[in-house]
Every structure is written in structure tokens, then in C-alpha cells.
Design a protein around this motif. Structure first.
Motif, PDB file in Angstrom:
ATOM      1  N   ASP A   1      30.983  16.068 -50.327  1.00 49.02           N
ATOM      2  CA  ASP A   1      32.084  15.660 -49.446  1.00 49.02           C
ATOM      3  C   ASP A   1      33.416  15.699 -50.181  1.00 49.02           C
ATOM      4  N   ARG A   2      33.437  15.176 -51.384  1.00 48.79           N
ATOM      5  CA  ARG A   2      34.689  15.135 -52.143  1.00 48.79           C
ATOM      6  C   ARG A   2      35.138  16.533 -52.565  1.00 48.79           C
ATOM      7  N   LYS A   3      34.174  17.399 -52.861  1.00 45.19           N
ATOM      8  CA  LYS A   3      34.517  18.763 -53.265  1.00 45.19           C
ATOM      9  C   LYS A   3      35.209  19.540 -52.156  1.00 45.19           C
ATOM     10  N   GLU A   4      35.071  19.091 -50.926  1.00 44.10           N
ATOM     11  CA  GLU A   4      35.751  19.754 -49.820  1.00 44.10           C
ATOM     12  C   GLU A   4      37.253  19.511 -49.838  1.00 44.10           C
ATOM     13  N   VAL A   5      37.687  18.427 -50.492  1.00 45.38           N
ATOM     14  CA  VAL A   5      39.112  18.079 -50.433  1.00 45.38           C
ATOM     15  C   VAL A   5      39.798  18.055 -51.798  1.00 45.38           C
TER      16      VAL A   5
END
Length: 273
Positions: A114-118
């Protein structure tokens, strides 16, 4: 290490729409590495009013110390920059990074999908393991399998991996998550729950300063399943800074990283309220 925590994309979007609630202005100094962290997650980071060789000032009266501060200072020195630590609530760290309020997040954060998306991440700078902390007079001190916590009330930190992994215990009473580890420790000591989840360095510090508590590890294959590594977050597509940070990290040996953590655990304050 996890101090290893999770924030949903939905929550993140709402925060970005409403703003971070921070008084920090969107400024950038090429000679300064601005680092966001909680300053409330020992031994990774904590607040103190006593300055010394390890600390960095975060307000007119407070300073921040911890493993993350030591890492930040070493990286900044390697890059020929000064370091500035900025204190954030956990849920505001990634929004602050995305809004250019800080250059990096070094806060015991795991590089989840999830964090890697942003945001983008370096390789891990520390890897730990998941444990639980119980009262020393509890019958749980000798358990070796997380499933032995069936029917017990277990709590974790709000919006973190250490709250979500509780559901891996069949039949557990998943207690209401709390915002900080000092609150969790206080709740455990006052019998508001039977156990709290933590990563090993955090648990070591908590137990060292609270003789009525003990941390429990599990047999291989009988513990929690989760990524216990922590990485440095930078703004999406800031490849220049990401590459420089990675090169600087690569120059810090595993032996040195472990020694830095040991020293942070030894000097951290009592983790309670």
C-alpha cells in the motif's frame, strides 16, 4: 521494527484532502536533510528534554533521540548535509512527505505494498521479529505458539501492522488498538489486556524499564507471519535522493547497525506513562 506500521490508502487520501495539521511550511534547503518521525517509539525514536551527542532538537524545549536519529545523522553526514528532525503523529508522516514538508521518513516504517503505491523506499535498514509482552505473573510467560493466546485479550498500536497481526490468533479477543506504546504498556500493567504485540527491540526496552513485564518469543513456524523489516521512505520518483540514501546505507555494515540498536536500547527512557 516495525515499529512496522500500516496506514490505508483511503485514510491517506482523506488526510491529504484535509491537510496534515502541521505548522511546517513547504520549504526546502539543499544543505539540510529534513527527517520525519514520531519521537515516541523507543528505541527507534523518543523525545527527551536533555540534549547530548545523540539528540537533535525538535522544539524550544524538546529533543529527539533513538536508533532512527542515529541513522539519520549518519546518512546526512555521508551526504554532506545537516539533519533536521521533525516530529509527526504516525498517520501524518506519509502525507507530510508527499506534501514536501519533509525529505524522508525514518520511523521504523515497513515498505508495505500500500505504501509503495504512494512513496518510494530504500532497502531495509533494520529487521526484527514479532513478539508479545505479558505480565510476569501471567501464565502466558511460557507459551511458544501464538495460538496459545486463544481466548486472551491482545492489543496493538493503532494503524500498525502490530494491530492487524493479532487476527492471526484463532479465537483471540482483539482488544481496541491504542495510539502509542506508552498507552499500551500502561494498559497491560493495569490488566486492561493480557498481552500486547511489539517488535523485539521495542519489547526489550519496555521490559528493561518495567520489571513486572516479560516479552515472549515463539518457536520457528509458530509465530506471527509478517514483514519485520523497516525502510526509509522518500517522495515518489525522487530517484536522486533515493539513490544517494541507498548508497549511504550500503556503507553502514550490519555489525554497526546492530551495535547502534543495542546502544539505543540501553539509553532509552522507561516506556510507560
Amino acid at each position: 521494527m516495525n515499529m512496522i506500521r500500516k496506514i490505508s490508502i483511503v485514510t491517506l487520501s482523506l488526510i491529504l484532502l484535509t491537510g496534515c495539521g502541521s505548522s511546517i511550511k513547504n520549504t526546502h534547503d539543499d544543505n539540510k536533510l529534513t527527517v520525519g518521525m514520531e519521537c515516541n517509539y523507543a528505541p527507534f525514536n523518543w523525545s527527551t528534554t536533555t540534549p547530548d551527542e545523540y539528540t537533535e532538537q525538535i522544539s524550544t524545549v524538546d529533543y529527539c533521540d533513538g536508533y532512527d536519529v542515529t541513522i539519520a545523522k549518519k546518512l546526512a553526514k555521508s551526504l554532506g548535509m545537516e539533519v533536521e528532525i521533525v516530529k509527526y503523529d504516525w498517520d501524518n508522516l506519509i502525507p507530510g512527505l508527499m506534501q514536501n514538508e519533509i525529505d524522508v521518513v525514518i520511523a521504523g516504517m515497513t515498505a508495505t505494498e500500500d505504501r509503495k503505491e504512494v512513496v518510494d523506499f530504500t532497502d531495509p535498514y533494520y529487521t526484527s521479529q514479532e513478539v508479545v509482552i505479558v505480565r510476569k505473573d501471567s501464565t502466558l510467560t511460557s507459551i511458544t505458539d501464538i495460538q496459545e493466546l486463544k481466548g486472551k485479550t491482545v492489543k496493538g498500536q493503532l494503524n500498525t501492522l502490530y494491530d492487524t497481526i493479532i487476527d492471526q490468533i484463532n479465537g483471540v479477543k482483539h482488544g481496541t488498538a491504542m495510539e502509542s506504546y506508552p498507552s499500551l504498556v500502561n494498559d497491560l500493567l493495569n490488566k486492561g489486556c493480557d498481552a500486547i504485540t511489539a517488535e523485539l527491540p521495542v519489547a526489550e526496552g519496555i521490559v528493561a524499564s518495567n520489571p513486572d513485564l516479560k516479552y515472549v518469543t515463539f518457536k520457528e513456524g509458530h509465530g506471527f507471519t509478517a514483514d519485520t523489516s523497516v525502510s526509509i521512505a522518500v517522495k515518489k520518483d525522487n530517484t536522486e535522493l533515493l539513490d544517494k540514501l541507498q548508497q549511504a546505507l550500503n556503507a553502514i555494515s550490519e555489525e554497526e547497525r546492530q551495535q547502534m540498536m543495542l546502544e539505543a536500547v540501553e539509553r532509552q527512557p522507561a516506556v510507560n506513562e
